[in-house]
Design an enzyme around this catalytic site. Structure first.
Site, mmCIF file in Angstrom:
data_model
loop_
_atom_site.group_PDB
_atom_site.id
_atom_site.type_symbol
_atom_site.label_atom_id
_atom_site.label_comp_id
_atom_site.label_asym_id
_atom_site.label_seq_id
_atom_site.Cartn_x
_atom_site.Cartn_y
_atom_site.Cartn_z
ATOM 1 N N GLY A 253 -37.256 -26.279 69.866
ATOM 2 C CA GLY A 253 -36.186 -27.145 69.344
ATOM 3 C C GLY A 253 -35.715 -28.228 70.269
ATOM 4 N N ASP A 278 -37.526 -23.315 73.800
ATOM 5 C CA ASP A 278 -38.495 -24.338 74.185
ATOM 6 C C ASP A 278 -38.974 -23.992 75.588
ATOM 7 O OD1 ASP A 278 -40.039 -26.794 74.345
ATOM 8 O OD2 ASP A 278 -38.696 -27.590 72.813
ATOM 9 N N HIS A 318 -47.597 -30.422 63.241
ATOM 10 C CA HIS A 318 -48.463 -31.606 63.135
ATOM 11 C C HIS A 318 -49.064 -32.017 64.477
ATOM 12 C CE1 HIS A 318 -45.196 -34.957 63.925
ATOM 13 N NE2 HIS A 318 -45.195 -34.026 64.862
#
Length: 411
Positions: A253, A278, A318
């Site tokens: 995040g 993270d 992605h």
């Protein structure tokens, strides 16, 4: 009965002065909703495409747009917009602004002129300037840091993209050590993430870009009915209270921008039920409300928080090829509680027709940076449901938004 006017005749009947004045009076707050604003912006963009001559559009791309990126970076390097705001003087001459940032007026005046011509600034009198909402946006430290990434990474990478394809054949790259960004930056020591780790300035600017962009985009709870869910969870007799201890784990995040926005929208949320994860270096710059647990975590390893209600991935998948995406999802699957836990995946979904330019631009960027792509809805569903034990319950989308949210549960 007279015939209806043709398209050309109808155009000549326009009250042009009234139309122009009406357009000049438009503001971002002129609309009843953000959906209306987005629709109007799209219509105005389409109209400009029709009104401009091809040579005018060509000239705009060749000169004004390309130099705008550089002049904005110069202004950012000088911290012009922030110092201007801090000075308390709304309108200033080029000489006053030059004194403010300690450069020669003869240098700064040419920068200011171009920024005004591109409507970043207003010029109410000759060589006298006033800020706009756009320039004030650049006063933000996140925005300035993120814009620096354009100079550090995007110019050398995308500038050499045609040359890369001429030399390597016109096919999208897949080999992780032969990507366009490595060619553009002459980097041979690993992938994009290795490059980020190797360059402290690039790392800081990339994190700023991601934080600035995310903080000005819609959030997953803009389309998902989280408000109703929270009401159910707060009900003393709700079966939902038998669920996991944590409400949300923001996986990878960043600096916590999405958690900040969630708490701002739903101030009754117990911040102790929120977890920001993270890598440790990223979390050094985290800024979250009191009570939020900040936890270093690599999403390729076992998820330590078990049975949370939501595991949230925003613009994560992605960046990675199929195999790594499914590894990330499998680690979350193994931590989920049946009948309770969900994975919320916020990603760009490329429309089958008339795709948004942001989606198509980022698709090119993903190929150049990671050898990956943005995806259509069916491609996202296939990726997610290719992980054994997971299924997409629903894709949530908002009108005019380029992002969608996939609600994923155990099959």
């Amino acid at each position: 009965m007279s015939a209806a006017p043709t398209a050309n005749e109808a155009q000549t009947q326009l009250d042009l002065p009234t139309l122009i004045q009406g357009l000049k009076n438009l503001r971002s707050d002129s609309f009843g909703s953000d959906v209306e604003r987005r629709e109007a912006a799209s219509a105005l963009s389409e109209a400009l495409d029709e009104v401009e001559l091809p040579v005018e559009k060509y000239a705009k791309f060749v000169w004004p747009n390309t130099t705008l990126y550089s002049t904005l970076q110069i202004a950012s390097d000088l911290d012009l917009f922030k110092k201007w705001i801090d000075s308390g003087k709304e309108v200033q001459t080029h000489t006053q602004l030059a004194q403010l940032v300690n450069v020669e007026p003869a240098f700064l005046t040419r920068i200011l002129k171009h920024l005004a011509s591109m409507r970043v600034l207003k010029e109410p009198e000759p060589d006298t300037y006033k800020q706009t909402a756009y320039s004030q946006f650049f006063a933000n430290a996140r925005t300035r840091g993120g814009w620096e990434f354009v100079s550090i990474y995007m110019f050398p990478t995308f500038g050499k993209l045609p040359e890369y394809f001429r030399k390597n054949g016109y096919r999208w790259p897949s080999a992780p050590d032969q990507l366009p960004f490595q060619y553009g930056l002459d980097f041979r020591d690993g992938d994009f993430w290795d490059w980020i780790k190797s360059d402290e300035r690039a790392s800081a600017s990339f994190n700023s870009l991601m934080s600035a962009y995310a903080s000005n985009q819609g959030c997953w709870f803009d389309v998902y009915p989280l408000d109703a869910e929270l009401q159910a969870l707060q009900s003393e007799d709700s079966d939902a209270r038998r669920g996991g201890e944590k409400l949300l784990v923001d996986v990878a995040g960043g600096r916590g921008q999405d958690i900040e926005r969630l708490v701002a929208r739903f101030p009754s949320v117990d911040t102790k039920s929120l977890v920001l994860q993270d890598l440790a270096d990223v979390l050094k710059e985290a800024h979250v409300p009191d009570g939020v647990e900040v936890m270093p975590h690599d999403f390729f390893t076992e998820q330590p928080v078990k049975g949370a209600r939501y595991y949230y991935l925003h613009w994560i998948l992605h960046d990675w090829p199929l195999e790594q995406c499914q590894t990330i999802l499998s680690k979350l699957r193994d931590a989920m509680k049946p009948g309770w836990s969900k994975i919320m995946i916020a990603e760009i979904v490329v429309s089958a027709k008339e795709a948004h330019p942001q989606a198509t631009a980022l698709d090119i960027a993903m190929a150049a940076s990671y050898g990956t792509s943005e995806k259509r809805e069916d491609e996202w569903r296939a990726l997610i449901e290719g992980v054994e034990g997971l299924r997409v319950k629903k894709m949530w989308s908002g009108p005019g938004s380029v992002e969608s949210v996939f609600e994923v549960e155990l099959a």
